[in-house]
Design a protein around this motif. Structure first.
Motif, PDB file in Angstrom:
ATOM      1  N   LEU A  61       2.819   9.178 -10.231  1.00 25.40           N
ATOM      2  CA  LEU A  61       1.918   9.199 -11.386  1.00 25.40           C
ATOM      3  C   LEU A  61       1.190  10.536 -11.471  1.00 25.40           C
ATOM      4  CD1 LEU A  61       0.902   7.416 -13.669  1.00 25.40           C
ATOM      5  CD2 LEU A  61      -0.959   6.666 -12.200  1.00 25.40           C
ATOM      6  N   ALA A  62       0.791  11.064 -10.297  1.00 28.83           N
ATOM      7  CA  ALA A  62       0.129  12.375 -10.295  1.00 28.83           C
ATOM      8  C   ALA A  62       1.086  13.460 -10.784  1.00 28.83           C
ATOM      9  CB  ALA A  62      -0.371  12.699  -8.884  1.00 28.83           C
TER      10      ALA A  62
ATOM     11  N   ALA B 201       0.830  -1.201   0.000  1.00 31.83           N
ATOM     12  CA  ALA B 201       0.000   0.000   0.000  1.00 31.83           C
ATOM     13  C   ALA B 201       0.869   1.258   0.000  1.00 31.83           C
ATOM     14  CB  ALA B 201      -0.922  -0.013   1.220  1.00 31.83           C
ATOM     15  N   THR B 202       1.975   1.242   0.817  1.00 30.00           N
ATOM     16  CA  THR B 202       2.894   2.387   0.835  1.00 30.00           C
ATOM     17  C   THR B 202       3.532   2.587  -0.528  1.00 30.00           C
ATOM     18  OG1 THR B 202       3.355   1.925   3.159  1.00 30.00           O
ATOM     19  CG2 THR B 202       4.892   3.361   1.990  1.00 30.00           C
ATOM     20  N   GLN B 203       3.964   1.503  -1.151  1.00 29.97           N
ATOM     21  CA  GLN B 203       4.578   1.590  -2.485  1.00 29.97           C
ATOM     22  C   GLN B 203       3.578   2.110  -3.516  1.00 29.97           C
ATOM     23  OE1 GLN B 203       6.230  -2.084  -3.798  1.00 29.97           O
ATOM     24  NE2 GLN B 203       7.192  -1.224  -5.620  1.00 29.97           N
ATOM     25  N   ILE B 204       2.324   1.652  -3.401  1.00 34.94           N
ATOM     26  CA  ILE B 204       1.297   2.114  -4.340  1.00 34.94           C
ATOM     27  C   ILE B 204       1.038   3.609  -4.156  1.00 34.94           C
ATOM     28  CG2 ILE B 204      -1.170   1.934  -4.868  1.00 34.94           C
ATOM     29  CD1 ILE B 204      -0.919  -1.048  -4.393  1.00 34.94           C
ATOM     30  N   GLN B 205       0.987   4.069  -2.878  1.00 33.61           N
ATOM     31  CA  GLN B 205       0.793   5.505  -2.648  1.00 33.61           C
ATOM     32  C   GLN B 205       1.936   6.320  -3.240  1.00 33.61           C
ATOM     33  OE1 GLN B 205       0.329   5.912   1.569  1.00 33.61           O
ATOM     34  NE2 GLN B 205      -1.749   5.017   1.604  1.00 33.61           N
ATOM     35  N   ARG B 206       3.192   5.818  -3.061  1.00 29.98           N
ATOM     36  CA  ARG B 206       4.328   6.538  -3.626  1.00 29.98           C
ATOM     37  C   ARG B 206       4.259   6.576  -5.144  1.00 29.98           C
ATOM     38  NH1 ARG B 206       7.744   3.688  -1.562  1.00 29.98           N
ATOM     39  NH2 ARG B 206       8.351   2.369  -3.301  1.00 29.98           N
TER      40      ARG B 206
ATOM     41  N   GLU C  26       1.020   3.466 -15.669  1.00 31.44           N
ATOM     42  CA  GLU C  26      -0.317   2.885 -15.634  1.00 31.44           C
ATOM     43  C   GLU C  26      -0.237   1.363 -15.524  1.00 31.44           C
ATOM     44  OE1 GLU C  26      -3.523   3.785 -15.693  1.00 31.44           O
ATOM     45  OE2 GLU C  26      -2.993   5.858 -15.283  1.00 31.44           O
ATOM     46  N   LYS C  27       0.692   0.764 -16.281  1.00 21.54           N
ATOM     47  CA  LYS C  27       0.879  -0.684 -16.231  1.00 21.54           C
ATOM     48  C   LYS C  27       1.320  -1.129 -14.839  1.00 21.54           C
ATOM     49  CE  LYS C  27       3.327  -4.443 -18.559  1.00 21.54           C
ATOM     50  NZ  LYS C  27       4.321  -4.777 -19.606  1.00 21.54           N
ATOM     51  N   GLN C  28       2.299  -0.395 -14.252  1.00 21.38           N
ATOM     52  CA  GLN C  28       2.756  -0.727 -12.900  1.00 21.38           C
ATOM     53  C   GLN C  28       1.626  -0.583 -11.881  1.00 21.38           C
ATOM     54  OE1 GLN C  28       6.185   1.602 -12.018  1.00 21.38           O
ATOM     55  NE2 GLN C  28       7.489   0.618 -13.576  1.00 21.38           N
ATOM     56  N   ARG C  29       0.827   0.484 -12.041  1.00 23.13           N
ATOM     57  CA  ARG C  29      -0.279   0.687 -11.106  1.00 23.13           C
ATOM     58  C   ARG C  29      -1.298  -0.443 -11.215  1.00 23.13           C
ATOM     59  NH1 ARG C  29      -5.272   2.847 -11.128  1.00 23.13           N
ATOM     60  NH2 ARG C  29      -5.149   3.359 -13.329  1.00 23.13           N
ATOM     61  N   TYR C  30      -1.559  -0.895 -12.469  1.00 28.23           N
ATOM     62  CA  TYR C  30      -2.497  -2.014 -12.661  1.00 28.23           C
ATOM     63  C   TYR C  30      -1.963  -3.287 -11.998  1.00 28.23           C
ATOM     64  CZ  TYR C  30      -4.996  -5.787 -14.968  1.00 28.23           C
ATOM     65  OH  TYR C  30      -5.714  -6.927 -15.222  1.00 28.23           O
ATOM     66  N   LEU C  31      -0.648  -3.545 -12.196  1.00 27.33           N
ATOM     67  CA  LEU C  31      -0.057  -4.734 -11.583  1.00 27.33           C
ATOM     68  C   LEU C  31      -0.121  -4.655 -10.064  1.00 27.33           C
ATOM     69  CD1 LEU C  31       3.054  -5.284 -13.887  1.00 27.33           C
ATOM     70  CD2 LEU C  31       0.934  -6.604 -13.856  1.00 27.33           C
ATOM     71  N   GLN C  32       0.161  -3.464  -9.522  1.00 28.59           N
ATOM     72  CA  GLN C  32       0.109  -3.289  -8.074  1.00 28.59           C
ATOM     73  C   GLN C  32      -1.316  -3.482  -7.548  1.00 28.59           C
ATOM     74  OE1 GLN C  32       2.475  -2.971  -5.920  1.00 28.59           O
ATOM     75  NE2 GLN C  32       4.176  -2.896  -7.365  1.00 28.59           N
ATOM     76  N   ASP C  33      -2.292  -2.929  -8.273  1.00 28.73           N
ATOM     77  CA  ASP C  33      -3.688  -3.106  -7.859  1.00 28.73           C
ATOM     78  C   ASP C  33      -4.078  -4.580  -7.892  1.00 28.73           C
ATOM     79  OD1 ASP C  33      -3.914  -0.416  -7.498  1.00 28.73           O
ATOM     80  OD2 ASP C  33      -4.860  -0.007  -9.442  1.00 28.73           O
ATOM     81  N   PHE C  34      -3.646  -5.280  -8.962  1.00 29.73           N
ATOM     82  CA  PHE C  34      -3.967  -6.704  -9.076  1.00 29.73           C
ATOM     83  C   PHE C  34      -3.302  -7.508  -7.951  1.00 29.73           C
ATOM     84  CE2 PHE C  34      -3.040 -10.974 -10.718  1.00 29.73           C
ATOM     85  CZ  PHE C  34      -4.330 -11.391 -10.996  1.00 29.73           C
ATOM     86  N   THR C  35      -2.011  -7.180  -7.663  1.00 32.05           N
ATOM     87  CA  THR C  35      -1.297  -7.875  -6.576  1.00 32.05           C
ATOM     88  C   THR C  35      -1.967  -7.609  -5.236  1.00 32.05           C
ATOM     89  OG1 THR C  35       0.755  -7.646  -7.818  1.00 32.05           O
ATOM     90  CG2 THR C  35       0.942  -8.185  -5.482  1.00 32.05           C
ATOM     91  N   LEU C  36      -2.366  -6.352  -5.015  1.00 33.23           N
ATOM     92  CA  LEU C  36      -3.037  -6.010  -3.764  1.00 33.23           C
ATOM     93  C   LEU C  36      -4.351  -6.758  -3.635  1.00 33.23           C
ATOM     94  CD1 LEU C  36      -3.208  -4.284  -1.222  1.00 33.23           C
ATOM     95  CD2 LEU C  36      -4.265  -2.481  -2.594  1.00 33.23           C
TER      96      LEU C  36
END
Length: 561
Positions: free
Chosen positions: A252-253, A242-247, A389-399
């Motif tokens: 991304l923002a 979750a911390t990595q995704i927020q970073r 976007e791809k990394q965020r999708y992978l992170q969301d899927f892993t989460l």
């Protein structure tokens, strides 16, 4: 027949008789094992042959002989381990040093001093003629036909019945046994011994079931500890992710903001390009106007040249007229001056037009460079944006997968906790029941009336009575009185029983219950045995167990209850 004191009984009781069987097949009949184990411990043979035995009986034989540990021990199995691959594997792991499974009768050794045969026949025994010695002991499990008894009488001088085992032996070998000198007294004591052993084994089986329950609770407790540790680890992993995704979302923002700035810059470049294009169009229009003026001036010059030619002709033609000539010269000079001025203006306009063209070309080059740089930067931003976007999708899927796994672990922990609570409750009930049973047994043991009744019953009943048949009749009466056995339904569901005209209750007690057949539409025998391992370990009919114990322990009779 004299009653046997408990201390006297234990003098005849070997250590192996109360040993826990290391291997027990769920469908095995262990009623003959106490007498067999005691007999092996007393005789201590070295050359042993088992014929037509179940895997449980043969492995119990090997277990007892291993404890006796007599030098030169050799055990053979013929026609044993039928449809029990697990028993064969266990045999290879534990007893292959002194035990061997024979493929056929031609692989038999020369002689044996002890032979144990299940379901014996006269034809089968005659094939073992070459394996007998003068002191060989033959133990037969099951009913002995008159034909077989005549065949064995030609070889052996004595016949002795022990529980479900019949012994054929000579005086020489019988003298080797401990109980030869006082045969009638020992037979009486053995009768009382097996009665005592049967009740003791039942108590032992109950305690083994209780110990098994404690072991299962301990295993489940270890599983819960492991799952709790895994849950903590998963929660830490989720927090890190979750911390990595927020970073990454912040990056991304920032990237999106940079892309917006690049978009604004491109729009400004586009506006500047449009302005420069408009300026270029204006310059083009001015250039066209200048060219038009230049053409008009050229035309005017040609007209002036034509007029000058005419004037020159006139001057030459009228040379006499001086005044006209001078006037014409003045007009010519003025026309020449006008032409020179016009040519100077045209040159200046041409130079100005060249400068404008140079500026337009420079602006075009700069604009193309800026457009190319903006396009490259936009592509870079787009690629980086797509990668994020791809990394965020992978992170969301892993989460999501991690959260789902955590949820599954939590559900498993809840289920295991419920199972442990239920098992703890069952164990407490079992402990209470065992305590009451112990108190009742102790009271009965201390009762003189009970001892006198036992002694009287032993005096009135001959050795080798029909106890299994009487027990079967008692169980039949118990089932019929419970109204839990539907005879018509049983016969309609299992036509093979009706065709053979068998008693449905007796068939269910002897075979049907252990084959998974149902006594009624709401009692699943197969499910009951599979769900309660203690029933399978005791070898008791599932419906009899439910009537005696299960209904008071609130045990279910089929899946879904």
């Amino acid at each position: 027949m004299q009653p046997v004191d408990e201390n006297t009984l234990f003098d005849f009781l070997g250590q192996s008789m109360f040993s826990r069987l290391k291997y027990l097949h769920p469908d095995a009949d262990v009623s003959d094992l106490p007498a067999l184990i005691w007999l092996i411990e007393q005789l201590a043979p070295t050359q042993v042959l088992g014929v037509n035995l179940s895997s449980t009986s043969y492995l119990a034989l090997c277990q007892t002989l291993e404890k006796v540990n007599k030098p030169g021990l050799q055990v053979n199995a013929l026609n044993c381990f039928v449809d029990d691959a697990q028993g064969v594997s266990y045999h290879q792991q534990q007893y292959q040093e002194f035990s061997k499974i024979l493929a056929n009768q031609s692989a038999l050794s020369s002689t044996y001093d002890f032979i144990y045969i299940a379901t014996p026949t006269a034809a089968g025994f005659e094939k073992l003629d070459s394996c007998l010695m003068p002191n060989t002991v033959i133990a037969l499990q099951g009913a002995v036909s008159s034909e077989l008894e005549k065949t064995l009488s030609a070889y052996f001088e004595r016949k002795v019945a022990l529980s479900e085992i019949t012994l054929f032996l000579n005086d020489v070998q019988f003298a080797h046994a401990i109980f030869l000198q006082q045969l009638p007294a020992y037979i009486n004591k053995l009768s009382a011994l097996f009665t005592y052993v049967e009740s003791s084994l039942r108590e032992r089986l109950k305690w083994l079931a209780l110990e098994s329950g404690f072991a299962q609770v301990e295993v489940l407790t270890q599983d819960i500890t492991r799952l709790t540790h895994d849950k903590s680890q998963l929660e830490r992993n989720v927090e890190q992710q979750a911390t990595q995704i927020q970073r990454q979302q912040a990056e991304l923002a920032a990237l999106a903001l940079t892309q917006q700035q690049a978009t604004v810059l491109c729009q400004e470049y586009q506006q500047q390009l449009q302005q420069e294009q408009a300026l270029y169009q204006q310059l083009e229009q001015q250039f066209s106007v200048v060219q038009k003026n230049h053409v008009e001036l050229q035309q005017n010059i040609k007209l002036r040249d034509t007029e000058l030619a005419h004037l020159t002709i006139k001057l030459e033609a009228q040379s006499a007229d001086q005044s006209k000539h001078l006037k014409l010269l003045k007009q010519l000079a003025a026309a020449n001056e006008t032409v020179q001025k016009t040519q100077q203006v045209i040159k200046q306009q041409e130079q100005a037009l060249l400068e404008v063209n140079k500026q337009v070309e420079q602006l075009k080059a700069e604009l193309e460079q800026q457009q190319q740089a903006a396009q490259e930067q936009k592509c870079q931003y787009q690629e980086r944006y797509n990668e994020m976007e791809k990394q965020r999708y992978l992170q969301d899927f892993t989460l999501f997968e991690t959260q789902r796994a955590l949820h599954n672990y939590q559900q498993e922990v809840v289920k295991l906790t419920a199972i442990i609570q239920q098992m703890s409750k069952n164990l407490e009930n079992e402990k209470h029941r065992q305590t009451l049973l112990k108190q009742q047994v102790q009271q009965l043991k201390n009762s003189k009336v009970h001892k006198l009744l036992n002694a009287a019953s032993r005096l009135t009943k001959p050795f080798g009575n029909n106890k299994p048949k009487q027990q079967l009749e008692r169980q039949k009466a118990l089932i019929l009185s419970s109204n839990l056995f539907d005879e018509q339904w049983y016969l309609s569901q299992y036509p093979d029983v009706a065709e053979k005209k068998l008693d449905p209750v007796i068939h269910y007690l002897k075979f049907g219950g252990f084959e998974g057949r149902k006594p009624n539409a709401k009692f699943d025998s197969r499910w009951y045995i599979a769900s309660y391992p203690d029933v399978a370990e005791q070898g008791i009919n599932p419906l009899v167990h439910f009537i005696k114990f299960g209904q008071y322990e609130n045990r279910a009779t089929q899946a879904g209850e």
